[in-house]
Write an enzyme that holds these catalytic residues in place. Sequence first.
Site, PDB file in Angstrom:
ATOM      1  N   SER A  21       0.844  -1.213   0.000  1.00  0.00           N
ATOM      2  CA  SER A  21       0.000   0.000   0.000  1.00  0.00           C
ATOM      3  C   SER A  21       0.869   1.249   0.000  1.00  0.00           C
ATOM      4  O   SER A  21       2.103   1.164   0.086  1.00  0.00           O
ATOM      5  CB  SER A  21      -0.920   0.006   1.236  1.00  0.00           C
ATOM      6  OG  SER A  21      -0.161   0.190   2.406  1.00  0.00           O
ATOM      7  N   TYR A  66       7.965   6.661  17.334  1.00  0.00           N
ATOM      8  CA  TYR A  66       8.109   6.713  15.869  1.00  0.00           C
ATOM      9  C   TYR A  66       9.286   7.615  15.480  1.00  0.00           C
ATOM     10  O   TYR A  66      10.144   7.231  14.676  1.00  0.00           O
ATOM     11  CB  TYR A  66       6.806   7.237  15.274  1.00  0.00           C
ATOM     12  CG  TYR A  66       6.788   7.342  13.765  1.00  0.00           C
ATOM     13  CD1 TYR A  66       6.856   6.209  12.965  1.00  0.00           C
ATOM     14  CD2 TYR A  66       6.676   8.580  13.136  1.00  0.00           C
ATOM     15  CE1 TYR A  66       6.818   6.305  11.575  1.00  0.00           C
ATOM     16  CE2 TYR A  66       6.638   8.684  11.751  1.00  0.00           C
ATOM     17  CZ  TYR A  66       6.710   7.547  10.982  1.00  0.00           C
ATOM     18  OH  TYR A  66       6.668   7.651   9.606  1.00  0.00           O
ATOM     19  N   LYS A 126      12.876   6.610  13.601  1.00  0.00           N
ATOM     20  CA  LYS A 126      13.322   7.214  12.341  1.00  0.00           C
ATOM     21  C   LYS A 126      14.663   7.943  12.524  1.00  0.00           C
ATOM     22  O   LYS A 126      15.483   7.974  11.603  1.00  0.00           O
ATOM     23  CB  LYS A 126      12.243   8.153  11.794  1.00  0.00           C
ATOM     24  CG  LYS A 126      10.921   7.456  11.433  1.00  0.00           C
ATOM     25  CD  LYS A 126      11.079   6.415  10.327  1.00  0.00           C
ATOM     26  CE  LYS A 126       9.747   5.906   9.786  1.00  0.00           C
ATOM     27  NZ  LYS A 126       9.899   4.884   8.734  1.00  0.00           N
ATOM     28  N   SER A 178      11.515   9.822   7.837  1.00  0.00           N
ATOM     29  CA  SER A 178      10.366  10.734   7.930  1.00  0.00           C
ATOM     30  C   SER A 178      10.940  12.099   8.312  1.00  0.00           C
ATOM     31  O   SER A 178      12.048  12.164   8.877  1.00  0.00           O
ATOM     32  CB  SER A 178       9.428  10.245   9.029  1.00  0.00           C
ATOM     33  OG  SER A 178       8.569  11.288   9.446  1.00  0.00           O
TER      34      SER A 178
END
Length: 275
Positions: free
Chosen positions: A16, A165, A169, A152
Amino acid sequence: MVYSANTTVWITGASSGIGAALAEHYARLGASVILSSRNESQLQAVALRCAKISAPSDGKKRKSPDFFVVPVDMASTESIAQAWAEVGKLNRPINVLINNAGISQRSLTRDTGTEIDRKVMELNFFGTVTLTKMVLPHMLTHGGGHIAAISSIVGKFGFPLRSAYSASKHALKGFFESLDAEERKHRIFVTLVYPGFITTKISVNALTADGTAHGAMDNNQKQGMAPEICARKIERAIRRRKHEVLVGRKELLLVHIRRFLPALYYTMARRVNPT
Ligand SMILES: NC(=O)c1ccc[n+]([C@@H]2O[C@H](COP(=O)([O-])OP(=O)(O)OC[C@H]3O[C@@H](n4cnc5c(N)ncnc54)[C@H](OP(=O)(O)O)[C@@H]3O)[C@@H](O)[C@H]2O)c1
């Protein structure tokens, strides 16, 4: 880099969002793609789209690219080893590995147990590192290759509701910049990708404090960049052997504010709408 059916690009998280868009973009350019993630039926659907896209429209006869589905749970070392064994059976050099599989988070640090921190790190950092370490010797044996990691913008600064998160990253930055410094002379090229807000299901799938999915598309993602545009920019950065690339729109300004006007960043980070 000129792509042909003999160019093989391995993309994780290809079922996806950015990963699927990358698979389709490489298909359009004529490369062969290995698609990996957990959801095999979704991977098959993407592989089918890739095969349709890659069919030559000029009527000329040339070797068609291949699209392989190799399921993997990137949070499990055993599953990664199995996937690598499957890929080995294909008996073809991996030219580009794109470590894209990942999960986000939407929860306050104070509410979030370390089991969630570990879950996010296991997939986003250790899964990526494990696969990279399996593929690296293979690339070295075949005279080089390209490894990309999708970080990110919150791999550049902290952001509310993203403590685990953002940490995962940031960890990718340290790992892949070090790898790049060690191996570029051996023709292993590394690109760190820092997307801003891209319209995918990342926020829908993000983990909350109790480990369930956030289940909602955040406004930031709704108004973000299309994954197809993001994929084109990532492919171009890889082709140009860029060390890093920022992909997004006005939110990328925050990266520069964090670097050049840190006091302003600290104020903005406190007040920003994180969803
Ligand atoms: N969208 C954004 O705004 C944004 C911004 C910055 C960075 N990113 C990064 O971009 C990457 C792709 O995310 P996306 O935005 O495209 O979101 P997405 O649509 O949710 O895609 C995530 C992909 O990761 C795969 N995945 C999740 N857990 C996995 C596991 N345990 N093992 C293997 N694959 C797994 C999913 O496939 P299965 O469910 O089939 O396993 C899916 O293909 C992520 O690393 C994300 O952190 C996204």
